[in-house]
Design a protein around this motif. Structure first.
Motif, PDB file in Angstrom:
ATOM      1  N   THR A 353      90.051  95.200  34.993  1.00 36.22           N
ATOM      2  CA  THR A 353      91.429  94.720  34.842  1.00 36.22           C
ATOM      3  C   THR A 353      91.866  93.923  36.062  1.00 36.22           C
ATOM      4  O   THR A 353      92.508  92.869  35.935  1.00 36.22           O
ATOM      5  CB  THR A 353      92.380  95.908  34.607  1.00 36.22           C
ATOM      6  OG1 THR A 353      91.975  96.612  33.422  1.00 36.22           O
ATOM      7  CG2 THR A 353      93.813  95.437  34.435  1.00 36.22           C
ATOM      8  N   TYR A 354      91.525  94.417  37.253  1.00 36.37           N
ATOM      9  CA  TYR A 354      91.916  93.684  38.466  1.00 36.37           C
ATOM     10  C   TYR A 354      91.182  92.349  38.559  1.00 36.37           C
ATOM     11  O   TYR A 354      91.729  91.368  39.083  1.00 36.37           O
ATOM     12  CB  TYR A 354      91.656  94.524  39.708  1.00 36.37           C
ATOM     13  CG  TYR A 354      92.238  93.903  40.959  1.00 36.37           C
ATOM     14  CD1 TYR A 354      93.577  93.518  40.992  1.00 36.37           C
ATOM     15  CD2 TYR A 354      91.471  93.672  42.088  1.00 36.37           C
ATOM     16  CE1 TYR A 354      94.128  92.931  42.124  1.00 36.37           C
ATOM     17  CE2 TYR A 354      92.004  93.100  43.222  1.00 36.37           C
ATOM     18  CZ  TYR A 354      93.339  92.726  43.230  1.00 36.37           C
ATOM     19  OH  TYR A 354      93.892  92.132  44.354  1.00 36.37           O
ATOM     20  N   CYS A 355      89.967  92.291  38.037  1.00 36.01           N
ATOM     21  CA  CYS A 355      89.235  91.018  38.042  1.00 36.01           C
ATOM     22  C   CYS A 355      89.937  89.966  37.183  1.00 36.01           C
ATOM     23  O   CYS A 355      89.789  88.763  37.441  1.00 36.01           O
ATOM     24  CB  CYS A 355      87.800  91.230  37.568  1.00 36.01           C
ATOM     25  SG  CYS A 355      86.722  91.967  38.835  1.00 36.01           S
ATOM     26  N   GLU A 356      90.694  90.394  36.179  1.00 37.96           N
ATOM     27  CA  GLU A 356      91.500  89.436  35.420  1.00 37.96           C
ATOM     28  C   GLU A 356      92.496  88.742  36.344  1.00 37.96           C
ATOM     29  O   GLU A 356      92.671  87.513  36.289  1.00 37.96           O
ATOM     30  CB  GLU A 356      92.252  90.148  34.294  1.00 37.96           C
ATOM     31  CG  GLU A 356      91.396  90.748  33.211  1.00 37.96           C
ATOM     32  CD  GLU A 356      92.235  91.489  32.190  1.00 37.96           C
ATOM     33  OE1 GLU A 356      93.309  90.957  31.804  1.00 37.96           O
ATOM     34  OE2 GLU A 356      91.857  92.600  31.777  1.00 37.96           O
ATOM     35  N   TYR A 357      93.164  89.528  37.182  1.00 38.73           N
ATOM     36  CA  TYR A 357      94.116  88.947  38.141  1.00 38.73           C
ATOM     37  C   TYR A 357      93.403  87.985  39.090  1.00 38.73           C
ATOM     38  O   TYR A 357      93.881  86.864  39.345  1.00 38.73           O
ATOM     39  CB  TYR A 357      94.808  90.056  38.931  1.00 38.73           C
ATOM     40  CG  TYR A 357      95.472  89.567  40.197  1.00 38.73           C
ATOM     41  CD1 TYR A 357      96.712  88.942  40.165  1.00 38.73           C
ATOM     42  CD2 TYR A 357      94.835  89.699  41.432  1.00 38.73           C
ATOM     43  CE1 TYR A 357      97.305  88.465  41.324  1.00 38.73           C
ATOM     44  CE2 TYR A 357      95.417  89.234  42.596  1.00 38.73           C
ATOM     45  CZ  TYR A 357      96.652  88.615  42.538  1.00 38.73           C
ATOM     46  OH  TYR A 357      97.233  88.140  43.690  1.00 38.73           O
ATOM     47  N   LEU A 358      92.260  88.414  39.625  1.00 40.78           N
ATOM     48  CA  LEU A 358      91.537  87.571  40.586  1.00 40.78           C
ATOM     49  C   LEU A 358      91.102  86.257  39.947  1.00 40.78           C
ATOM     50  O   LEU A 358      91.211  85.188  40.564  1.00 40.78           O
ATOM     51  CB  LEU A 358      90.326  88.331  41.122  1.00 40.78           C
ATOM     52  CG  LEU A 358      90.623  89.586  41.952  1.00 40.78           C
ATOM     53  CD1 LEU A 358      89.333  90.335  42.270  1.00 40.78           C
ATOM     54  CD2 LEU A 358      91.359  89.222  43.237  1.00 40.78           C
ATOM     55  N   ALA A 359      90.613  86.326  38.708  1.00 41.18           N
ATOM     56  CA  ALA A 359      90.175  85.107  38.028  1.00 41.18           C
ATOM     57  C   ALA A 359      91.355  84.202  37.708  1.00 41.18           C
ATOM     58  O   ALA A 359      91.250  82.968  37.801  1.00 41.18           O
ATOM     59  CB  ALA A 359      89.413  85.465  36.757  1.00 41.18           C
ATOM     60  N   ASN A 360      92.489  84.779  37.320  1.00 45.78           N
ATOM     61  CA  ASN A 360      93.679  83.968  37.095  1.00 45.78           C
ATOM     62  C   ASN A 360      94.090  83.251  38.372  1.00 45.78           C
ATOM     63  O   ASN A 360      94.467  82.071  38.340  1.00 45.78           O
ATOM     64  CB  ASN A 360      94.828  84.850  36.589  1.00 45.78           C
ATOM     65  CG  ASN A 360      94.860  84.950  35.084  1.00 45.78           C
ATOM     66  OD1 ASN A 360      95.422  84.101  34.396  1.00 45.78           O
ATOM     67  ND2 ASN A 360      94.235  85.993  34.552  1.00 45.78           N
ATOM     68  N   HIS A 361      94.018  83.954  39.482  1.00 43.24           N
ATOM     69  CA  HIS A 361      94.403  83.351  40.765  1.00 43.24           C
ATOM     70  C   HIS A 361      93.488  82.188  41.110  1.00 43.24           C
ATOM     71  O   HIS A 361      93.947  81.117  41.551  1.00 43.24           O
ATOM     72  CB  HIS A 361      94.361  84.416  41.857  1.00 43.24           C
ATOM     73  CG  HIS A 361      95.012  83.997  43.141  1.00 43.24           C
ATOM     74  ND1 HIS A 361      94.374  83.208  44.066  1.00 43.24           N
ATOM     75  CD2 HIS A 361      96.252  84.242  43.645  1.00 43.24           C
ATOM     76  CE1 HIS A 361      95.182  82.994  45.093  1.00 43.24           C
ATOM     77  NE2 HIS A 361      96.332  83.606  44.855  1.00 43.24           N
ATOM     78  N   TYR A 362      92.184  82.365  40.893  1.00 44.62           N
ATOM     79  CA  TYR A 362      91.222  81.332  41.284  1.00 44.62           C
ATOM     80  C   TYR A 362      91.250  80.133  40.346  1.00 44.62           C
ATOM     81  O   TYR A 362      91.226  78.980  40.794  1.00 44.62           O
ATOM     82  CB  TYR A 362      89.818  81.937  41.328  1.00 44.62           C
ATOM     83  CG  TYR A 362      88.755  80.976  41.812  1.00 44.62           C
ATOM     84  CD1 TYR A 362      88.542  80.784  43.171  1.00 44.62           C
ATOM     85  CD2 TYR A 362      87.962  80.266  40.913  1.00 44.62           C
ATOM     86  CE1 TYR A 362      87.573  79.903  43.630  1.00 44.62           C
ATOM     87  CE2 TYR A 362      86.985  79.390  41.357  1.00 44.62           C
ATOM     88  CZ  TYR A 362      86.801  79.207  42.713  1.00 44.62           C
ATOM     89  OH  TYR A 362      85.843  78.331  43.159  1.00 44.62           O
TER      90      TYR A 362
END
Length: 646
Positions: A353-362
């Protein structure tokens, strides 16, 4: 696994078109059938699985299955007189062979037991072959069903697919359901009628042509795989395959999609599918190379409610960005390193779930990432209780609670990154964790130990409060500007004080005004604290945690009555006798004063809160010498006094 936008209880029961009574009955039945212990082990822990060969026949028109499964294993108990495995009672066993000899099987609520003519000693290798067949009911597949037949309504395409997590592999193949015993290698042979394809784990070794136009898809994986990550999907698929190259390397990897053979499907999803190399390289750079690069990564479309991270070949409903990212991240968090027990499921789902945030940011920028983070945090605020660590692992709804296991777990990983305070420490520590438990399993305690070793930070308080504890903090902030200073008073109230009375965490405050913004970090280690800061010009507003690092709610008000601590009269308590032999008595204290007694090295000996205006500290148990008394007053001031013991 990801189930977007729906309460799981609603999703499971609705998908199966079940009444409340049927759902309740299914839950009780599942609890009755469940023989898996909470720590992820199984009744079959007397042997270690090395290889499985699934030779099964499927169709996309029903959830029928016919085949045989061979398990090659080694005895790890001192001796083994009974081979135990799991297989749903809905499926009929035709025969069972151990080392080629046909033996009788005893069944008890899905637990199958084969008595051996003579015990096998520790270290002995043996093979177990089970011939079976049957039909599971169609519909939703989460409560007690690992194989499902549904029609994808959007494309009017019937599909049969598996979803074994957490306890339902037994609904379609005879298995040992133990998280700790990863299968060293597997062959998955799937025979299908003409016009269909079958997707599964690893690499497709061969497509054997059989009689009447039937074909057998022969897949092979040589990576360790947990039982619930073995998969099969059958439909009129179109294969869309290509190779990607890893960044800064000459190595390449197969990307293989099984999408519906419908003229509108590939054009709809092609851009998303073609972006997979970017995503794989992004996570490979952050977390270490994609763990299964010697085989492949791919997807099988199905009508499931979201997606399931089957190792090397995710099953999913669509190529939605967040869904694709979530399941890809699981290849590291969940597949490469699997939760060591179902209590630790947040390790799989929280990181994905946190990787979703990281990918959205990048890939999409700060604004999209912050919106995604806010949605994650707002989901948690829908209720006040609950921890990410699971205690009742027989409750499927609790295991896959979207608010706790997904959103809260993802949100507290964001907070953990903030608590560690440096990305040059946080991300290498995560890579160290993955490397330490590569192709194995890990618990919450394993994660904590690895992060502490890598960052040289004590994270015991963080894990005790944010991971094992329930709820989150609410900050009540009052502020005023007086005599060239900004005065702030913060009160913390937690939503489940019986679990966590105080979240001790640094808190950022942002002051806006006079053409400039300033962010100051304070250490919140008391229920109420007052701080004052010099400020030239006028302050317009004060914000708590402006970058949303913390899982919290807040209220902020301007209070013209709030005064600078420097202008408040200091209390003048009286301490007697000093020196003392039996006890010190302290009087004229403000109510709600906190006392801390320390030795001369600063080691804390005692801490207590005083309800009234006087206190007595016993000295009888103390050695002769000098001690330091810290007084923390309700207004925020501190005083220190030396105490002597005769």
């Amino acid at each position: 696994m990801r189930w977007p936008g729906l309460c799981l209880i609603f999703l499971f029961c609705y998908a199966a078109q079940r009444t409340d009574a049927q759902c309740t009955s299914a839950i009780h039945k599942m609890r009755h059938y469940l023989k898996m212990s909470a720590d992820g082990s199984s009744l079959a822990d007397g042997y270690d699985v090395h290889h499985v060969l699934l030779d099964i026949a499927l169709t996309n028109l029903s959830a029928s299955i016919n085949g045989n499964v061979t398990t090659n294993a080694t005895v790890v108990a001192l001796q083994l007189d009974t081979v135990i495995f799991e297989l749903s009672d809905v499926l009929h066993i035709d025969s069972v062979k151990v080392n080629g000899a046909v033996l009788p099987v005893h069944s008890d609520a899905g637990i199958r037991k084969v008595g051996l003519p003579a015990p096998l000693l520790q270290g002995s290798a043996f093979s177990l072959q089970v011939f079976y067949q049957g039909v599971q009911e169609s519909g939703g597949n989460f409560i007690g069903k690992g194989i499902t037949h549904l029609v994808d309504d959007r494309w009017d395409i019937p599909v049969t697919y598996t979803l074994s997590e957490p306890y339902f592999a037994r609904d379609w193949w005879p298995c040992k359901q133990s998280l700790q015993d990863k299968i060293d290698s597997a062959d998955i042979w799937i025979t299908v009628p003409p016009g269909l394809k079958a997707g599964s784990n690893g690499l497709l070794q061969n497509i054997s042509s059989l009689s009447d136009g039937y074909q057998r898809y022969e897949w092979k994986t040589r990576y360790p795989t947990d039982y619930y990550l073995i998969s099969a999907s059958v439909a009129p698929y179109l294969e869309y395959a290509r190779y990607m190259q890893f960044a800064n390397s000459t190595d390449s990897m197969l990307l293989q999609e099984y999408i519906y053979d419908h003229p509108e499907v590939l054009p709809l999803y092609k851009d998303a599918i073609d972006s997979m190399p970017l995503l794989v390289n992004y996570f490979s750079d952050m977390l270490g190379r994609y763990p299964f690069y010697k085989e492949k990564y791919g997807h099988c479309l199905s009508p499931m409610g979201g997606g399931m991270e089957h190792q090397t070949m995710t099953t999913l409903r669509s190529f939605n960005f967040n869904l694709v990212v979530h399941e890809l991240a699981h290849q590291w968090f969940g597949n490469y390193v699997t939760c060591g027990s179902w209590r630790d499921l947040w390790l799989n789902e929280g990181f994905a779930t946190y990787c979703e945030y990281l990918a959205n940011h990048y890939f999409k920028g700060e604004e999209a990432a912050m919106l995604h983070l806010e949605q994650m945090q707002n989901r948690v605020y829908e209720q006040m209780d609950g921890s990410v660590y699971v205690t009742d692992t027989a409750d499927i709804y609790r295991l896959f609670d979207g608010r706790l296991t997904y959103s809260k777990a993802g949100a507290i990983l964001h907070t953990l990154r903030y608590a560690i305070g440096n990305d040059s420490l946080f991300f290498p520590a995560i890579r160290d964790y993955l490397a330490a438990y590569a192709f194995g399993t890990a618990t919450t305690n394993d994660l904590q130990k690895t992060l502490e070793q890598s960052t040289q930070k004590n994270l015991d308080t963080f894990f005790r409060q944010w991971v094992y504890g329930e709820g989150y903090p609410h900050f009540e902030l009052r502020w005023n500007q007086v005599n060239g200073r900004v005065v702030t008073h913060i009160k913390q109230v937690t939503t489940v004080p019986a679990s966590v009375p105080l979240f001790t965490i640094p808190v950022e405050l942002r002051f806006n005004g006079s053409g400039r913004d300033t962010v100051i970090r304070i250490d919140m280690d008391q229920p109420e604290q007052t701080w004052s800061f010099p400020w030239q010009g006028e302050v317009h507003s004060v914000a708590v945690d402006p970058n949303r690092w913390l899982l919290h709610t807040e209220s902020v008000v301007y209070d013209s009555t709030l005064l600078d601590l420097n202008l408040l009269p200091a209390p003048h308590p009286v301490i007697y006798p000093n020196p003392a032999t039996a006890a010190w008595r302290i009087v004229l204290l403000p109510e709600r004063t906190e006392l801390r007694l320390m030795d001369i090295s600063g080691r804390e000996i005692m801490r207590r809160h005083i309800a009234g205006t006087a206190a007595e500290l016993s000295a009888q148990h103390l050695a002769k010498g000098v001690y330091l008394l810290e007084l923390r007053f309700p207004a925020g001031q501190k005083q220190y006094h030396k105490l002597w013991k005769h």
